[in-house]
Design a protein around this motif. Structure first.
Motif, PDB file in Angstrom:
ATOM      1  N   CYS A  97      -1.056   3.094   6.281  1.00 56.39           N
ATOM      2  CA  CYS A  97       0.276   3.554   5.889  1.00 56.39           C
ATOM      3  C   CYS A  97       0.795   4.615   6.851  1.00 56.39           C
ATOM      4  CB  CYS A  97       0.235   4.140   4.478  1.00 56.39           C
ATOM      5  SG  CYS A  97      -0.214   2.934   3.202  1.00 56.39           S
ATOM      6  N   ARG A 147       1.159   4.201  -2.882  1.00 55.42           N
ATOM      7  CA  ARG A 147       0.870   5.611  -2.594  1.00 55.42           C
ATOM      8  C   ARG A 147       2.049   6.522  -2.911  1.00 55.42           C
ATOM      9  NH1 ARG A 147       0.767   7.368   3.525  1.00 55.42           N
ATOM     10  NH2 ARG A 147       3.001   7.066   3.086  1.00 55.42           N
ATOM     11  N   ASP A 148       3.267   6.103  -2.502  1.00 51.07           N
ATOM     12  CA  ASP A 148       4.416   7.004  -2.553  1.00 51.07           C
ATOM     13  C   ASP A 148       5.218   6.939  -3.842  1.00 51.07           C
ATOM     14  OD1 ASP A 148       3.674   7.713  -0.012  1.00 51.07           O
ATOM     15  OD2 ASP A 148       5.283   6.614   0.997  1.00 51.07           O
ATOM     16  N   VAL A 190       1.422   8.228  -7.692  1.00 50.24           N
ATOM     17  CA  VAL A 190       1.550   9.631  -7.289  1.00 50.24           C
ATOM     18  C   VAL A 190       0.899  10.518  -8.351  1.00 50.24           C
ATOM     19  CG1 VAL A 190       3.139  11.477  -6.673  1.00 50.24           C
ATOM     20  CG2 VAL A 190       3.698   9.104  -6.099  1.00 50.24           C
ATOM     21  N   PRO A 223       3.576  10.113   4.941  1.00 52.18           N
ATOM     22  CA  PRO A 223       4.682  10.242   3.972  1.00 52.18           C
ATOM     23  C   PRO A 223       5.839  10.995   4.597  1.00 52.18           C
ATOM     24  CG  PRO A 223       2.570  10.858   2.975  1.00 52.18           C
ATOM     25  CD  PRO A 223       2.331  10.715   4.444  1.00 52.18           C
ATOM     26  N   TRP A 252      -4.960   3.566   2.491  1.00 53.88           N
ATOM     27  CA  TRP A 252      -3.761   4.391   2.681  1.00 53.88           C
ATOM     28  C   TRP A 252      -3.837   5.159   4.002  1.00 53.88           C
ATOM     29  CZ3 TRP A 252      -3.794   6.660  -2.971  1.00 53.88           C
ATOM     30  CH2 TRP A 252      -3.190   5.726  -3.835  1.00 53.88           C
ATOM     31  N   GLN A 253      -4.985   5.737   4.284  1.00 53.87           N
ATOM     32  CA  GLN A 253      -5.130   6.532   5.506  1.00 53.87           C
ATOM     33  C   GLN A 253      -5.067   5.670   6.764  1.00 53.87           C
ATOM     34  OE1 GLN A 253      -8.788   8.885   4.919  1.00 53.87           O
ATOM     35  NE2 GLN A 253      -7.453  10.679   4.802  1.00 53.87           N
ATOM     36  N   LEU A 272      -8.244   2.961  -3.102  1.00 55.10           N
ATOM     37  CA  LEU A 272      -7.119   2.707  -2.205  1.00 55.10           C
ATOM     38  C   LEU A 272      -7.003   3.745  -1.089  1.00 55.10           C
ATOM     39  CD1 LEU A 272      -4.621   1.909  -5.062  1.00 55.10           C
ATOM     40  CD2 LEU A 272      -5.222   0.285  -3.272  1.00 55.10           C
ATOM     41  N   HIS A 273      -7.661   4.875  -1.247  1.00 50.64           N
ATOM     42  CA  HIS A 273      -7.417   6.007  -0.354  1.00 50.64           C
ATOM     43  C   HIS A 273      -7.720   5.676   1.101  1.00 50.64           C
ATOM     44  CE1 HIS A 273      -8.047  10.063   1.424  1.00 50.64           C
ATOM     45  NE2 HIS A 273      -7.027  10.350   0.649  1.00 50.64           N
ATOM     46  N   SER A 298      -7.272   5.157  -7.528  1.00 45.37           N
ATOM     47  CA  SER A 298      -6.777   5.730  -6.268  1.00 45.37           C
ATOM     48  C   SER A 298      -7.899   5.893  -5.248  1.00 45.37           C
ATOM     49  CB  SER A 298      -6.122   7.084  -6.537  1.00 45.37           C
ATOM     50  OG  SER A 298      -4.957   6.937  -7.308  1.00 45.37           O
ATOM     51  N   LEU A 315       0.826  -1.206   0.000  1.00 44.87           N
ATOM     52  CA  LEU A 315       0.000   0.000   0.000  1.00 44.87           C
ATOM     53  C   LEU A 315       0.860   1.255   0.000  1.00 44.87           C
ATOM     54  CD1 LEU A 315      -2.734  -1.044   2.596  1.00 44.87           C
ATOM     55  CD2 LEU A 315      -3.075  -0.712   0.144  1.00 44.87           C
ATOM     56  N   THR A 316       1.920   1.248   0.809  1.00 44.14           N
ATOM     57  CA  THR A 316       2.772   2.426   0.919  1.00 44.14           C
ATOM     58  C   THR A 316       3.514   2.697  -0.376  1.00 44.14           C
ATOM     59  OG1 THR A 316       3.051   1.951   3.279  1.00 44.14           O
ATOM     60  CG2 THR A 316       4.591   3.502   2.282  1.00 44.14           C
TER      61      THR A 316
END
Length: 391
Positions: A368, A285-286, A290, A371, A364-365, A360-361, A357, A281-282
């Motif tokens: 993960c 996201r990163d 992006v 950032p 992510w919150q 997945l959001h 996205s 997941l990280t």
């Protein structure tokens, strides 16, 4: 009859400074925060009954010769009833913890031989180490012969420090203060440790720590130290005993301890994959999505496998493929509580399966770490056609 004079109070801040200096003589730790954390951990081992949990102390490194075993060796001189364990079984450890002689401080060197990639799962030992993190932790075993066996609960709560190559199971890592050791540079000098000479010095400090612990017990028992902002949940459990020790010692230790807490927690969040799923997941996201609202599965897999310092190109000898990506993401859900799954994406080249996205959001919150830095430049998104295809 002459009354025994009261024991003069011990300066806890000065004593912890001596403990820290003792470590500095023989080890080069990677950060100043590591010296603070290890000194506090040494002291907390003398006050386990005052806390609801005990953090594990983990000296880890990618290569031999990085000072891990020496770090553990110095800890051994400073903690109560050290029990050096190499390849010890879970049965031996939980019987030692529940023995009438008193609770040992377990020092487990070469832990990679137990949990490394060439070792078995060792679920029994993992369960013991996890259960012993909490004061209420017990290990249940059948005792007796034949049909006369009964279930008995063995206490598992005890302080544990480990050293080894590589990493540890996720459930142990999240219960640990992690010191990422590295080989000394040519300009970094330490004093050679000679057991015949230096053990006595360590034991003298240990005895003074034990005496100070008795004086500090009333302050530490039931304490609720203030946590630095952002340190919650499991990291707070890990650091609560160490911050309580720092507050009891006084001086500059409360500030130094909280600074060390923030730095080591952030470092663990950056290094700790939490699980392979959280790492996935990280990285999505990163590094992969992006500035992109959707991306075909084939492009996601290619970008993940191309990432440096990531595991995706070699998962047990095979690169990540679309089927495994689907299985891993299916374990997480969208904001609508539906499993994350691929959907249709219309591109100029046709219709492809991929991920959005927005799906997945929520994961992510929730899972993960924050950032570390803002991305320098967003990748160019695909240019979808004006038509949409329902999932």
């Amino acid at each position: 009859m002459t009354a025994t004079p009261p024991t003069p109070p011990i300066d806890g801040a000065a004593l912890l400074a001596e403990v820290e200096a003792f470590h500095r003589r023989f080890n080069v730790f990677p950060t100043e925060a590591a010296y603070v954390a290890v000194a506090l951990w040494d002291a907390h081992a003398h006050l386990l009954d005052c806390f609801d949990s005990t953090p594990r102390l983990a000296f880890l490194s990618p290569e031999p010769g990085s000072g891990k075993s020496r770090g553990l060796e110095i800890v051994e001189t400073l903690v109560p009833q050290p029990m050096v364990a190499v390849n010890a079984s879970a049965a031996a450890l939980f019987r030692a913890v529940s023995a009438s002689e008193g609770r040992p401080t377990i020092l487990f060197d070469e832990i990679d031989t137990i949990f490394g990639p060439k070792a078995g799962d060792n679920e029994e030992l993992r369960g013991f180490l996890n259960a012993g993190h909490r004061r209420t932790g017990v290990t249940y075993r059948c005792v007796g012969d034949g049909g006369n066996q009964t279930v008995q609960a063995f206490p598992s709560y005890t302080a544990v420090a480990v050293a080894g190559l590589g990493s540890l199971p996720d459930t142990i890592l999240t219960r640990s203060v992690i010191i990422r050791m590295r080989r000394r540079a040519r300009n970094e000098k330490v004093e050679p440790f000679r057991a015949r000479i230096h053990e006595k010095e360590g034991h003298a400090l240990r005895d003074r720590l034990a005496a100070w612990a008795e004086q500090a017990r009333g302050f530490v028992m039931g304490a609720w130290p203030d946590m630095p902002e952002g340190v919650t949940d499991r990291p707070a459990d890990v650091w609560e005993p160490l911050l309580a020790i720092a507050d009891a010692a006084g001086g500059d230790w409360p500030d130094r301890a909280r600074d060390a807490c923030v730095k080591l927690v952030k470092a663990s969040q950056a290094d700790d994959k939490g699980s392979l799923g959280i790492r996935l997941l990280t990285d999505l996201r990163d590094h992969v999505m992006v500035g992109i609202d959707r991306l075909p599965t084939i492009a996601i897999v290619d970008r993940l496998n191309a990432l440096d310092d990531a595991p995706w190109a070699d998962l047990q000898g095979k690169p990540l493929d679309s089927r495994r990506l689907s299985r891993m993401l299916h374990d997480y859900v969208t904001a609508d509580n539906e499993p994350i799954a691929s959907r249709n994406i219309r591109t100029s080249g046709g219709v492809l399966k991929g991920y959005y996205s927005t799906d997945l959001h929520d994961a992510w919150q929730r899972y993960c770490p924050p950032p570390l830095v803002q991305p320098l430049q967003a990748l160019q998104p695909l240019q979808p056609s004006s038509e949409a295809i329902p999932a």
